[in-house]
Design a protein around this motif. Structure first.
Motif, short mmCIF file in Angstrom:
data_model
loop_
_atom_site.label_atom_id
_atom_site.label_comp_id
_atom_site.label_asym_id
_atom_site.label_seq_id
_atom_site.Cartn_x
_atom_site.Cartn_y
_atom_site.Cartn_z
N ASN A 141 1.02 -1.07 0.08
CA ASN A 141 0.11 0.07 0.10
C ASN A 141 0.92 1.17 0.16
N ARG A 167 -2.23 6.25 -5.27
CA ARG A 167 -2.11 5.18 -4.38
C ARG A 167 -2.44 3.85 -5.00
N HIS A 189 2.84 2.81 3.09
CA HIS A 189 1.84 2.82 4.11
C HIS A 189 2.16 1.18 4.94
N HIS A 190 2.31 0.40 3.95
CA HIS A 190 2.41 -1.15 4.45
C HIS A 190 3.17 -1.83 3.26
N ASP A 204 7.20 0.03 7.06
CA ASP A 204 5.72 0.36 7.26
C ASP A 204 6.10 2.13 7.52
N ASP A 205 5.07 2.63 6.95
CA ASP A 205 4.91 4.08 7.42
C ASP A 205 6.39 4.81 7.11
N ARG A 209 8.40 7.58 4.85
CA ARG A 209 8.08 8.62 3.93
C ARG A 209 9.29 9.18 3.44
#
Length: 437
Positions: A73, A202, A251-252, A284-285, A287
């Protein structure tokens, strides 16, 4: 008096007559305290017997010919879905260009407008394209000199702009905006591309790959193979008044089913650390931001096969059977709660395609090569070792019984010694007082 048997001499528990026994107040207090201690320790032993612990093991992974699922994701706020392509390739020679099956692309509003969702569409390779529903059943669109795609809606034809683009990619030709192509003009492909210039995208869903070393990447433009080279058509990415960049938010990202949350809680208690899913999925998470159009991000991932075997799995386990026709998300999970999945560690690298060094980051000695493809690349390798997290009781039933016997015997032995010391002390004290009188 009953005659003595031959076992009498073997009696290790000699008895005393009732008249020879002396009962004291201190002895009663010691007895009550001993019973309380015995009950408390027996309860602790029972709780310890009922406790389930996770024992990790490290073994050689003997799996052969397996596949694994990648669940992702990722948001790209500064590149439209129409330009974003997902490709997969591995050392076995398998390549998947422009993956769509199992992947959902969600159009996002420009960052300046808040980045909200515009449209979410899950594309199936075998679905009938909306743009071709109104066509005459006898219509057979031209492929403009390119060989027809491998899986068209109508054999030997290119009825949609997408099929023409696939035929061009299969032939290794540049497609561009589809100028002069009947199907693309009918579907307003060029106008749609212009409308989405400032949008984001996305990408989420899953894909199934061979369990061998390989990579998957997000890059602009349609992809195709030119000889032994993997090529992306970048003209539309660069030819714009609204510069695109590969700023992204992961995100994942995981490989296989998610391990149960209860496992992380148990591991956290064992290691005295606040374990979470982030320890298994470190990306994960994440950026990453850049204003450079020609920028490349690379993530080098080491994947470790991992099994989770809950308590009692041996009674119902019949082996993990892979069904390659099963739906995405079904690999690795068993009805008894057993899970076959993967953990990973990661090292990241980023560079500008223009070359240069990392003077801005304080590493002027670090030089970057020129050239390459802008995008986000994930290169993964499979570890030959496998981690097995097996649930077991902290001790066996025989160990529990032995613990109870040790508690009762040990407590009574210590209590008897204390009672004997108190009794002897009292007797001597009375004798000393009698002499004084």
């Amino acid at each position: 008096m009953a005659p003595k048997s031959r076992f009498t001499r073997l009696d290790a528990f000699a008895k005393t007559v009732e008249d020879a026994r002396i009962r004291t107040t201190s002895g009663g207090i010691v007895t009550i305290v001993s019973l309380i201690v015995v009950l408390f320790l027996c309860w602790g032993e029972w709780s310890d017997y009922r406790r389930i612990v996770v024992h990790p093991e490290l073994v050689v992974d003997k799996g052969r010919g397996e596949r694994m699922e990648i669940h992702l994701n990722i948001t790209f706020p500064r590149i439209p879905c129409e330009l974003l392509t997902l490709d997969v390739m591995d050392v076995s020679g398998e390549q998947q260009h422009g993956i769509q099956h199992g992947i959902t692309k969600t159009r996002l509003r420009p960052v300046s407008e808040g980045g909200g969702e515009i449209e979410s569409r899950s594309i199936d390779l075998h679905s009938r394209d909306e743009s071709a529903r109104h066509l005459d059943p006898d219509y057979c669109g031209p492929c403009y000199g390119a060989p027809p795609p491998t899986k068209p809606m109508k054999a030997g034809c290119c009825n949609t702009c997408q099929e023409v683009a696939d035929a061009y990619a299969q032939a290794g030709w540049a497609f561009g905006r589809g100028e002069g192509i009947e199907q693309c003009v009918r579907e307003h492909y060029g106008e749609r591309l212009d409308q989405q210039r400032r949008e984001g995208c996305r990408v989420h869903g899953g894909l199934r790959v061979n369990k061998v070393m390989g990579n998957f990447h997000f890059a602009p433009g349609r992809s195709f193979s030119n000889g032994n080279m993997h090529v992306h058509e970048l003209r539309e990415y660069w030819n714009t008044t609204s510069p695109h960049t590969f700023t992204h938010i992961i995100h994942h990202l995981r490989f296989g089913p998610q391990l149960p949350e209860s496992l992380y809680k148990k591991l956290g208690k064992k290691a005295d650390l606040p374990w979470t899913n982030h320890h298994a999925n470190p990306l994960d998470d994440t950026r990453q931001e850049t204003d450079d159009t020609n920028f490349n991000y690379m993530y080098f991932i080491k994947i470790v096969p991992t099994s989770y075997l809950p308590l009692g799995w041996e009674k119902t386990w019949a082996g993990f059977r892979e069904q390659h026709h099963a739906e995405l998300g079904s690999f690795g999970a068993s009805a008894d709660g057993s899970v076959e999945t993967h953990q990973y560690s990661v090292t990241s690298h980023k560079r500008s395609l223009a070359g240069g060094d990392d003077s801005k980051e304080g590493h002027a000695e670090r030089q970057h090569a020129r050239g390459g493809i802008p995008g986000v690349f994930f290169s993964y390798d499979i570890s030959p070792m496998k981690v097995i997290n097996r649930e077991e009781r902290s001790k066996t039933f025989l160990g529990f019984v032995a613990g109870l016997c040790a508690i009762v015997g040990g407590t009574l032995t210590v209590a008897a010694a204390i009672d004997h010391a108190l009794f002897e002390g009292t007797v001597r004290l009375k004798k000393m007082r009698g002499k004084d009188l």
